[in-house]
Scaffold this active site. Structure first.
Site, PDB file in Angstrom:
ATOM      1  N   LYS A 100       0.943  -3.311   0.083  1.00 35.22           N
ATOM      2  CA  LYS A 100       0.605  -3.819  -1.240  1.00 35.22           C
ATOM      3  C   LYS A 100      -0.357  -4.998  -1.088  1.00 35.22           C
ATOM      4  O   LYS A 100      -0.120  -5.891  -0.267  1.00 35.22           O
ATOM      5  CB  LYS A 100       1.881  -4.284  -1.956  1.00 35.22           C
ATOM      6  CG  LYS A 100       2.838  -3.148  -2.280  1.00 35.22           C
ATOM      7  CD  LYS A 100       2.316  -2.289  -3.422  1.00 35.22           C
ATOM      8  CE  LYS A 100       3.352  -1.283  -3.888  1.00 35.22           C
ATOM      9  NZ  LYS A 100       2.821  -0.433  -4.975  1.00 35.22           N
ATOM     10  N   ASP A 126      -2.470  -0.406  -1.536  1.00 32.19           N
ATOM     11  CA  ASP A 126      -2.285  -0.217  -2.979  1.00 32.19           C
ATOM     12  C   ASP A 126      -2.573  -1.542  -3.674  1.00 32.19           C
ATOM     13  O   ASP A 126      -1.842  -2.522  -3.487  1.00 32.19           O
ATOM     14  CB  ASP A 126      -0.846   0.233  -3.264  1.00 32.19           C
ATOM     15  CG  ASP A 126      -0.644   0.613  -4.723  1.00 32.19           C
ATOM     16  OD1 ASP A 126      -1.581   0.432  -5.537  1.00 32.19           O
ATOM     17  OD2 ASP A 126       0.453   1.104  -5.055  1.00 32.19           O
ATOM     18  N   GLU A 136      -5.220   2.774  -3.156  1.00 31.97           N
ATOM     19  CA  GLU A 136      -4.572   3.252  -4.368  1.00 31.97           C
ATOM     20  C   GLU A 136      -4.911   2.313  -5.523  1.00 31.97           C
ATOM     21  O   GLU A 136      -4.830   1.092  -5.384  1.00 31.97           O
ATOM     22  CB  GLU A 136      -3.059   3.268  -4.099  1.00 31.97           C
ATOM     23  CG  GLU A 136      -2.296   4.139  -5.023  1.00 31.97           C
ATOM     24  CD  GLU A 136      -0.842   4.285  -4.586  1.00 31.97           C
ATOM     25  OE1 GLU A 136      -0.560   4.358  -3.367  1.00 31.97           O
ATOM     26  OE2 GLU A 136       0.007   4.313  -5.471  1.00 31.97           O
ATOM     27  N   ASP A 138      -3.499   6.176  -9.331  1.00 30.55           N
ATOM     28  CA  ASP A 138      -2.057   6.129  -9.599  1.00 30.55           C
ATOM     29  C   ASP A 138      -1.810   5.810 -11.076  1.00 30.55           C
ATOM     30  O   ASP A 138      -1.615   6.722 -11.882  1.00 30.55           O
ATOM     31  CB  ASP A 138      -1.380   5.110  -8.664  1.00 30.55           C
ATOM     32  CG  ASP A 138       0.125   5.053  -8.863  1.00 30.55           C
ATOM     33  OD1 ASP A 138       0.669   5.904  -9.588  1.00 30.55           O
ATOM     34  OD2 ASP A 138       0.784   4.152  -8.296  1.00 30.55           O
ATOM     35  N   LYS A 154       3.790  10.896  -9.957  1.00 28.70           N
ATOM     36  CA  LYS A 154       5.147  10.338  -9.994  1.00 28.70           C
ATOM     37  C   LYS A 154       5.853  10.975 -11.183  1.00 28.70           C
ATOM     38  O   LYS A 154       5.301  11.005 -12.297  1.00 28.70           O
ATOM     39  CB  LYS A 154       5.115   8.822 -10.174  1.00 28.70           C
ATOM     40  CG  LYS A 154       4.573   8.087  -8.958  1.00 28.70           C
ATOM     41  CD  LYS A 154       4.512   6.593  -9.206  1.00 28.70           C
ATOM     42  CE  LYS A 154       3.920   5.899  -7.979  1.00 28.70           C
ATOM     43  NZ  LYS A 154       3.461   4.533  -8.292  1.00 28.70           N
TER      44      LYS A 154
HETATM   45 MG   LIG Z   1       0.723   2.684  -6.696  1.00 30.38          MG
END
Ligand SMILES: [Mg+2]
Length: 364
Positions: free
Chosen positions: A162, A190, A218, A243, A267
């Site tokens: 992240k 991400d 991402e 995403d 997702k």
């Molecule tokens: Mg993500």
């Protein structure tokens, strides 16, 4: 098999360590659990994490969607009337995708039990095992390097890092991690919408100039900024994965038509469950765009449903299903077996969840 009752409850599972992204910081999973009961005694299980920062849903909104819309749509219905159930679930309320996903997976679970087939096989799948990455939360570069070393010791070969809090530190973060883990570990990053399009290209260029070997980035820019996403995709050598820009199958169609991303992250909580996820995989397959399957901070019930999808669809080439291994305990019996990076689907009928310990049931 008729649906007789829907029960809702809350399941709390503490995390091993706090989970931090550019959007939020969380200490435990606090998810809504859905049980759909039937006249045969069989139960379908679903789960919805309230992820306000991403889907806009809270515990209260998920409960409200069930109480005011979903329950009255499905109670009394025959599970074998599956496609109509799916259509009605998707049209009984707009948005509320996590609430819908929890209901969707519980219905797939029951449909599989009714026809005595595991859901991954119902979808035509042949894979049994997938390998997931693990998330490294955004922190100081030194702390992230330590977390990365821990993950590699636990045999993970792909890290999802992240970034995006204080972008000036992002290159330093990745330098520290790459130095700590060496060249053989795959690193994907991400940014959770944190960068501006030109800033993203500059940061990614500078990461690659420093030979940090980033596999993909991402969601570098804001979710609604499709043009910005396309700009990064067109100008960066690092592949871009959409995403937060892709919730529904319609979003996926737009991104695919625009060629705004190199990859799509599916997702269940964004698209509303397996029924809609299958539409995204079909479109992506036609366009030759590979998909990642991801999760929110979820326990095993809902991640297990995503495992069934991933085992069924080869266009899903990247697996980010680390929710259960980030939890410090597993109150769920049945479902896929999570052994660090290796996730193995079982051949129990439906989705295979047997029981859940510690649900605090709600009075509806
Ligand atoms: Mg993500």
């Amino acid at each position: 098999m008729k649906i007789t009752e829907v029960k809702l409850g809350i399941l709390s599972v503490p995390l091993r360590v706090p989970f931090k992204t550019a959007l939020r910081s969380v200490n435990s999973v606090e998810d809504i659990i859905v049980e759909i009961h039937t006249d045969t005694g069989q139960i379908g299980y679903g789960e919805a994490p309230p992820t306000g920062a991403v889907t806009g849903e809270t515990q209260y909104s998920i409960i409200g969607a069930f109480k005011d819309h979903i329950i009255k749509t499905i109670v009394g219905r025959d599970v074998d009337d599956f496609e109509n159930l799916m259509k009605d679930l998707n049209s009984c309320i707009v948005k509320n995708t996590s609430a819908k996903a929890a209901c969707d997976m519980a219905l797939w679970d029951l449909y599989g039990q009714l026809h005595k087939i595991p859901v991954h096989k119902l979808m035509g799948g042949s894979r049994k095992k997938i390998i997931t990455d693990i998330t490294i939360s955004v922190n100081d570069p030194e702390e992230m390097a330590r977390d990365a070393i821990d993950a590699v010791k636990r045999k993970y070969d792909t890290l999802k890092v992240k970034v995006g809090i204080d972008p000036s530190l992002d290159v330093k973060r990745l330098e520290a991690i790459r130095k700590a883990v060496g060249p053989d570990v795959r690193i994907r990053i991400d940014a959770n919408q944190a960068w501006k399009p030109k800033e993203a290209v500059r940061i990614l260029d500078s990461m690659q100039e420093k030979l940090l070997d980033i596999e993909l980035v991402e969601q570098p820019v804001k979710a609604h900024d499709y043009e910005g996403l396309k700009y990064v995709t067109d100008h960066s050598i690092v592949p871009v994965l959409a995403d937060e820009s892709v919730f529904s199958p319609e979003d996926a169609m737009t991104i695919l038509n625009m060629k705004a991303a190199d990859l799509i992250n599916i997702k269940l909580m964004k698209c509303g469950g397996l029924y809609n996820a299958l539409k995204i995989t079909s479109m992506a397959e036609l366009c030759g765009v590979e998909c990642m399957i991801g999760c929110m901070l979820e326990a095993k019930i809902s991640v297990n449903a995503a495992v069934h999808l991933a085992c069924a669809k080869q266009i899903i080439t990247k697996i980010d299903l680390d929710g259960p291994v980030l939890c410090s305990e597993d109150p769920i019996e049945g479902g896929a077996v999570f052994d660090e990076k290796e996730v193995t689907v079982t051949d129990d009928f439906g989705l295979g969840i047997k029981s859940v310990k510690g649900i605090k049931y709600l009075d509806l």
